[in-house]
Write an enzyme that holds these catalytic residues in place. Structure first.
Site, mmCIF file in Angstrom:
data_model
loop_
_atom_site.group_PDB
_atom_site.id
_atom_site.type_symbol
_atom_site.label_atom_id
_atom_site.label_comp_id
_atom_site.label_asym_id
_atom_site.label_seq_id
_atom_site.Cartn_x
_atom_site.Cartn_y
_atom_site.Cartn_z
ATOM 1 N N GLY A 37 0.804 -1.217 0.000
ATOM 2 C CA GLY A 37 0.000 0.000 0.000
ATOM 3 C C GLY A 37 0.835 1.264 0.000
ATOM 4 O O GLY A 37 0.693 2.108 0.887
ATOM 5 N N ALA A 38 1.709 1.416 -0.994
ATOM 6 C CA ALA A 38 2.650 2.538 -1.011
ATOM 7 C C ALA A 38 2.401 3.483 -2.181
ATOM 8 O O ALA A 38 3.325 3.948 -2.840
ATOM 9 C CB ALA A 38 4.085 2.020 -1.054
ATOM 10 N N GLY A 41 1.328 9.807 -1.712
ATOM 11 C CA GLY A 41 0.397 10.468 -0.813
ATOM 12 C C GLY A 41 -0.065 9.605 0.333
ATOM 13 O O GLY A 41 -0.931 10.011 1.104
ATOM 14 N N ILE A 43 0.807 6.813 3.758
ATOM 15 C CA ILE A 43 1.775 6.499 4.804
ATOM 16 C C ILE A 43 2.788 5.485 4.287
ATOM 17 O O ILE A 43 3.981 5.573 4.577
ATOM 18 C CB ILE A 43 1.054 5.954 6.048
ATOM 19 C CG1 ILE A 43 0.121 7.003 6.639
ATOM 20 C CG2 ILE A 43 2.061 5.495 7.098
ATOM 21 C CD1 ILE A 43 -0.759 6.483 7.762
ATOM 22 N N GLY A 44 2.320 4.512 3.508
ATOM 23 C CA GLY A 44 3.220 3.503 2.973
ATOM 24 C C GLY A 44 4.300 4.090 2.082
ATOM 25 O O GLY A 44 5.456 3.643 2.106
ATOM 26 N N TYR A 202 -15.139 -1.836 9.313
ATOM 27 C CA TYR A 202 -13.728 -1.426 9.312
ATOM 28 C C TYR A 202 -13.073 -1.813 10.635
ATOM 29 O O TYR A 202 -11.963 -2.368 10.655
ATOM 30 C CB TYR A 202 -13.634 0.083 9.089
ATOM 31 C CG TYR A 202 -12.235 0.632 9.161
ATOM 32 C CD1 TYR A 202 -11.355 0.488 8.095
ATOM 33 C CD2 TYR A 202 -11.787 1.309 10.298
ATOM 34 C CE1 TYR A 202 -10.060 1.001 8.166
ATOM 35 C CE2 TYR A 202 -10.503 1.820 10.376
ATOM 36 C CZ TYR A 202 -9.646 1.670 9.306
ATOM 37 O OH TYR A 202 -8.365 2.168 9.381
#
Length: 347
Positions: A37-38, A41, A43-44, A202
Site C-alpha cells: 500500500g505505497a 500520498g 503512509i506507505g 472497518y
C-alpha cells in the site's frame, strides 16, 4: 511573508503543537523489506522512502501504477541509499497475492527481513451503505481486503520470514491497524452481525489484524520472528478521498479545507514514524501494540487468546481453500458457501 519565514513558522508549529515523535534512523544496508500500500500520498509511500534512504532494499506494492511510485521514490533517495522496486498487488484477489509472492522471489530471492502490512481501505465514511458491499468472491470489502488479504499475504511470506530469522538472527512483521479496532468485537469476527455499519466493518477488520499480529508473536517469537501492530495517528492522506467517493460536495469541501486539516493532522511522513519504529527499533522485537512510537494498550477484546487462536485456524483454512480455487480456476469461495460463521472458515 518570505518563503523562508513561512517555512520557519510551519516548522515551529509542527514542533510545538503537533509534536510528532520520530523514529531513530538505522543502518539498514542489506535488509530486504516489503511495504504494501505505497501509493503516492500515503503512509506507505513515506515509510518506503525512509527505509530506502536508510539503506534498505524495499519492494513496494500498489494496485495501480506501482512502478511510477517506485520511480518517484528512487529519484528522491540520497546517494548511498537503498533501492525501491515495485509490483502490483490486489489484496482482494488470491491470484494477485500468489503472483506477487512469486514475483518477489524471482526478483529479490528468498530473503525477507521485514514485512510491513500497510495496505488497507476505509470506505463509506458517511455510513450511507445499508448493506455490505462485496468483493467478487463474496466477502465484505473491508474484511476481505484489510484482514483476509493481509492474512493470506503474511502466510505466503511466512516461510521466507522464518528462514531469514534463522539465517540472519531476526525478522519482523509490522501491521498497520487503527485505534478504531475498538469498534469491533470478538463476536462479530466469528458470526455475521445482524445489522451492517461500515465503520463497525472497518473496526472488525482491524481487530482481526490485531489478533493476527499478537498470534504471530505467540507462535513464532521463539523462532526469531517478532510481530507488532500500531495505530499511526490521525494522518492527512489520500485514504479519505476514496472514503468520500459518492459524496462530491463533501469531497470538494474537504479539498477547500485541506490547509486547515493539514495544519492539525499528522502529515504522511509523521504518520509513518511509528511504523518505522516498529520495523527497526530493537525494543519493538517484543511485539505488542504501539502508538506514537511507544507501547500502548489495545482494546480489551484483543486480549482474548482463545478467540485469536480460533480466528487464526479458521482463517488459515479459508486461505488454503482460496488458494486451491485460484490455482484450479474452480468455483469462487463465495459459491462454495464459505461465509463468516461457517464451521470451516472465516470470510
Amino acid at each position: 511573508m518570505s518563503e523562508t519565514a513561512a517555512e520557519a513558522r510551519r516548522s515551529w508549529w509542527r514542533r510545538t503543537v503537533i509534536r510528532a515523535p520520530f523514529a531513530t534512523p538505522r543502518d539498514l544496508r542489506g535488509q530486504q523489506i516489503i511495504v504494501t500500500g505505497a501509493s503516492p500520498g500515503s503512509i506507505g509511500f513515506a515509510t518506503a522512502g525512509t527505509l530506502a534512504a536508510w539503506g534498505a532494499s524495499v519492494m513496494i506494492t500498489a494496485r495501480h501504477a506501482p512502478q511510477e511510485a517506485a520511480d518517484s521514490l528512487n529519484r528522491g533517495l540520497p546517494e548511498g541509499g537503498g533501492q525501491v522496486r515495485a509490483a502490483a498487488l490486489d489484496l482482494s484477489q488470491a491470484e494477485s497475492v500468489a503472483a506477487f509472492v512469486a514475483q518477489y522471489i524471482e526478483r529479490q530471492g528468498s530473503r525477507l527481513d521485514v514485512l510491513i502490512n500497510n495496505a488497507g481501505i476505509h470506505l463509506d465514511l458517511l455510513s450511507q451503505w445499508k448493506q455490505p458491499h462485496l468483493t467478487a468472491d463474496g466477502h465484505e470489502l473491508h474484511w476481505r481486503i484489510n484482514y483476509l488479504g493481509t492474512f493470506d499475504l503474511t502466510q505466503m511470506l511466512l516461510p521466507m520470514l522464518l528462514d531469514s530469522a534463522a539465517r540472519h538472527g531476526a525478522a519482523r512483521v509490522v501491521t498497520v491497524v487503527s485505534q478504531l479496532h475498538d469498534k469491533g468485537n470478538n463476536a462479530g469476527l466469528l458470526t455475521v452481525p445482524e445489522t451492517y455499519d461500515s465503520w463497525v466493518a472497518y473496526g472488525l477488520s482491524k481487530l482481526g489484524l490485531v489478533h493476527m499480529s499478537f498470534e504471530l508473536q505467540r507462535r513464532y517469537a521463539a523462532r526469531g520472528l517478532s510481530s507488532c501492530c500500531l495505530h499511526p495517528g490521525a494522518v492527512y492522506s489520500q485514504i479519505a478521498d476514496r472514503g468520500l467517493e459518492g459524496a462530491p460536495r463533501l469531497a470538494r469541501l474537504r479539498k477547500a479545507l485541506a490547509p486547515l486539516e493539514q495544519a492539525f493532522m499528522l502529515n504522511t511522513q509523521e504518520g509513518a514514524q511509528t511504523t518505522l519504529h516498529c520495523a527497526t527499533a530493537p525494543c519493538a522485537r517484543a511485539g505488542g501494540y504501539f502508538r506514537r512510537c511507544q507501547p500502548a494498550a489495545a482494546s480489551p477484546a484483543a486480549a482474548d487468546t482463545a478467540v485469536a487462536a480460533q480466528l487464526w485456524e479458521q482463517t488459515l483454512a479459508w486461505t488454503r481453500t482460496a488458494r486451491c480455487g485460484a490455482r484450479s480456476g474452480g468455483p469462487s469461495v463465495r459459491s462454495q458457501g464459505l461465509r463468516r460463521g461457517d464451521a470451516v472458515a472465516v470470510p
